[in-house]
Motif scaffolding. Structure first.
Motif, short mmCIF file in Angstrom:
data_model
loop_
_atom_site.label_atom_id
_atom_site.label_comp_id
_atom_site.label_asym_id
_atom_site.label_seq_id
_atom_site.Cartn_x
_atom_site.Cartn_y
_atom_site.Cartn_z
N VAL A 163 26.53 24.42 45.35
CA VAL A 163 25.63 24.72 44.23
C VAL A 163 24.74 25.92 44.55
O VAL A 163 24.16 26.01 45.64
N LEU A 164 24.64 26.82 43.56
CA LEU A 164 23.67 27.93 43.64
C LEU A 164 22.63 27.74 42.53
O LEU A 164 22.98 27.62 41.35
N PHE A 165 21.37 27.67 42.93
CA PHE A 165 20.27 27.51 41.99
C PHE A 165 19.57 28.86 41.83
O PHE A 165 19.13 29.44 42.83
N ILE A 166 19.44 29.33 40.60
CA ILE A 166 18.79 30.63 40.37
C ILE A 166 17.46 30.43 39.63
O ILE A 166 17.40 29.71 38.63
N CYS A 167 16.43 31.08 40.10
CA CYS A 167 15.12 31.20 39.46
C CYS A 167 14.55 29.88 38.90
O CYS A 167 14.02 29.09 39.67
N HIS A 168 14.65 29.63 37.61
CA HIS A 168 14.08 28.40 37.04
C HIS A 168 14.70 27.17 37.73
O HIS A 168 14.00 26.21 38.08
N SER A 169 16.00 27.20 37.93
CA SER A 169 16.69 26.09 38.59
C SER A 169 16.24 25.95 40.04
O SER A 169 16.11 24.84 40.56
N PHE A 170 16.01 27.09 40.67
CA PHE A 170 15.53 27.10 42.06
C PHE A 170 14.15 26.44 42.15
O PHE A 170 13.89 25.61 43.02
N GLN A 171 13.28 26.80 41.21
CA GLN A 171 11.93 26.20 41.20
C GLN A 171 12.05 24.68 41.02
O GLN A 171 11.38 23.90 41.70
N MET A 172 12.92 24.27 40.09
CA MET A 172 13.08 22.82 39.83
C MET A 172 13.65 22.10 41.06
O MET A 172 13.24 20.99 41.39
N ALA A 173 14.59 22.76 41.74
CA ALA A 173 15.20 22.13 42.92
C ALA A 173 14.17 21.98 44.03
O ALA A 173 14.09 20.94 44.70
N CYS A 174 13.34 23.01 44.24
CA CYS A 174 12.29 22.93 45.28
C CYS A 174 11.34 21.77 44.97
O CYS A 174 10.96 21.02 45.87
N LEU A 175 10.99 21.63 43.70
CA LEU A 175 10.11 20.52 43.30
C LEU A 175 10.79 19.18 43.53
O LEU A 175 10.21 18.26 44.11
N HIS A 176 12.05 19.10 43.09
CA HIS A 176 12.77 17.84 43.16
C HIS A 176 12.95 17.36 44.61
O HIS A 176 12.83 16.17 44.89
N PHE A 177 13.23 18.29 45.49
CA PHE A 177 13.41 17.91 46.90
C PHE A 177 12.08 17.77 47.63
O PHE A 177 12.05 17.49 48.83
N GLY A 178 10.98 18.00 46.92
CA GLY A 178 9.64 17.81 47.50
C GLY A 178 9.31 18.83 48.57
O GLY A 178 8.51 18.57 49.47
N LEU A 179 9.92 20.04 48.49
CA LEU A 179 9.77 21.02 49.56
C LEU A 179 8.53 21.90 49.43
O LEU A 179 8.06 22.45 50.42
N ALA A 180 8.03 22.06 48.21
CA ALA A 180 6.91 22.99 48.02
C ALA A 180 6.25 22.71 46.68
O ALA A 180 6.68 21.84 45.92
N THR A 181 5.21 23.49 46.41
CA THR A 181 4.49 23.38 45.15
C THR A 181 4.90 24.54 44.26
O THR A 181 5.23 25.61 44.77
N VAL A 182 4.89 24.33 42.95
CA VAL A 182 5.14 25.43 42.03
C VAL A 182 3.87 25.68 41.23
O VAL A 182 3.32 24.75 40.64
N THR A 183 3.38 26.93 41.25
CA THR A 183 2.16 27.26 40.51
C THR A 183 2.41 28.47 39.62
O THR A 183 3.38 29.21 39.81
N LYS A 184 1.49 28.65 38.65
CA LYS A 184 1.61 29.82 37.78
C LYS A 184 1.04 31.02 38.51
O LYS A 184 -0.01 30.92 39.15
N ARG A 185 1.71 32.14 38.44
CA ARG A 185 1.19 33.36 39.05
C ARG A 185 0.02 33.92 38.25
O ARG A 185 -0.10 33.62 37.07
N ASN A 186 -0.76 34.76 38.87
CA ASN A 186 -1.85 35.43 38.15
C ASN A 186 -1.31 36.37 37.09
O ASN A 186 -1.92 36.56 36.05
N ASP A 187 -0.18 37.01 37.41
CA ASP A 187 0.44 37.92 36.45
C ASP A 187 1.95 37.73 36.53
O ASP A 187 2.46 37.13 37.46
N THR A 188 2.65 38.26 35.53
CA THR A 188 4.11 38.16 35.54
C THR A 188 4.67 39.04 36.65
O THR A 188 4.16 40.13 36.90
N SER A 189 5.71 38.56 37.32
CA SER A 189 6.43 39.42 38.25
C SER A 189 7.69 39.87 37.54
O SER A 189 8.51 39.05 37.12
#
Ligand SMILES: NC(=O)CC[C@H](N)C(=O)O
Length: 276
Positions: A98-124
């Motif tokens: 499986v390859l997780f890209i961007c939105h899916s990557f963020q969801m996978a990191c959350l799901h596996f409990g590996l890190a926190t996801v926060t809103k950036r100050n500005d768009t990258s």
């Protein structure tokens, strides 16, 4: 369809919104035909997910919105689906890649409990330098890419505050990070993770090609927003970066092809072993 063909499921996470990601992914996948065939699943609009008995490789795309929020239906099914693939890999010789890209990557990191996801100050948004970590330097996903390498980034959220004890427990590895921004005190976000030998993900868009980026900028509003955000000089530099063979073209020609080649080789080897 012949059994020799490797089947890829593309999990479309774009929520029905116009995007460049799907075309780019299909373009890269088609470079591997006739060895592979693919089918698209509309995860967020139609709550479609593939039958894991029928597909060997999964590419889960980027998508709009807050990765912390689903509708209580597709997101629950999506997480169950990831769990079922993980379970499969623990119990079977022929693995699911499986390859997780961007939105899916963020969801996978959350799901596996590996890190926190926060809103950036500005768009990258734009061409970014991506730095390999020590683990990233030897990860086959990045073989053929320099350190740093370049990729298209497009996001409002970020994966930060890694829980290193959970990384260690699961055997997961951070394989790339954001560039160091000297003048700001923000933490460097995690740009790619190897979750297991078979699951890997990137926060940036490895599928992006220069055409997709320029197409996005044909939208006047998008162009003005980015020009205002970056300033004229940086905006022009970014356009120049797009034409450089060693930057976005290189990443597009290297990263997903590495992922697919590793997966296809592994599948061919294990399938052959089992048929002997
Ligand atoms: N391109 C993407 O997939 C963006 C991911 C997420 N919606 C964000 O804004 O951070």
């Amino acid at each position: 369809m012949s059994n020799k063909i490797i089947k890829i499921a593309l999990l479309d996470m774009y929520n029905g919104e116009p995007n460049q990601g799907m075309r780019c992914i299909i373009d890269v996948v088609n470079r591997f035909s006739p060895v592979v065939s693919f089918e698209i699943f509309d995860v967020r609009v139609k709550c479609e997910l593939p039958d894991i008995n029928k597909f060997d490789i999964y590419i889960s795309t980027g998508g709009p919105g807050n990765p912390l929020i689903g509708d209580g239906n597709w997101d629950v099914k999506y997480y169950e689906f990831i769990d079922s693939l993980n379970k499969w890999n623990n119990e079977n010789a022929i693995k699911k890649h499986v390859l997780f890209i961007c939105h899916s990557f963020q969801m996978a990191c959350l799901h596996f409990g590996l890190a926190t996801v926060t809103k950036r100050n500005d768009t990258s948004f734009g061409v970014m330098t991506i730095h390999k970590t020590k683990e990233g330097l030897v990860d086959p996903l990045f073989e053929g890419l320099a350190d740093p390498f370049y990729a298209i980034d497009s996001r409002d959220y970020q994966v930060v505050q890694p829980k290193l004890s959970i990384f260690a427990k699961k055997g997961a590895k951070i394989i790339s990070l954001e560039k160091i921004r000297d003048h700001v005190q923000y933490e460097r976000a995690i740009m790619a993770v190897r979750f297991t030998d078979y699951f890997v993900g990137t926060q940036f868009h490895p599928e992006a090609d220069p055409i997709s980026f320029v197409s996005h900028l044909r939208n006047k509003e998008a162009k003005e927003k980015i020009r205002a955000m970056k300033g004229k000089r940086k905006f022009r530099n970014m356009l120049e970066d797009l034409l450089d063979d060693d930057k976005i073209y290189r990443t597009n020609e290297t990263l997903i092809p590495n992922f697919l080649r590793i997966a296809i080789n592994d599948l061919m080897k294990t399938k052959k072993m089992l048929s002997n």
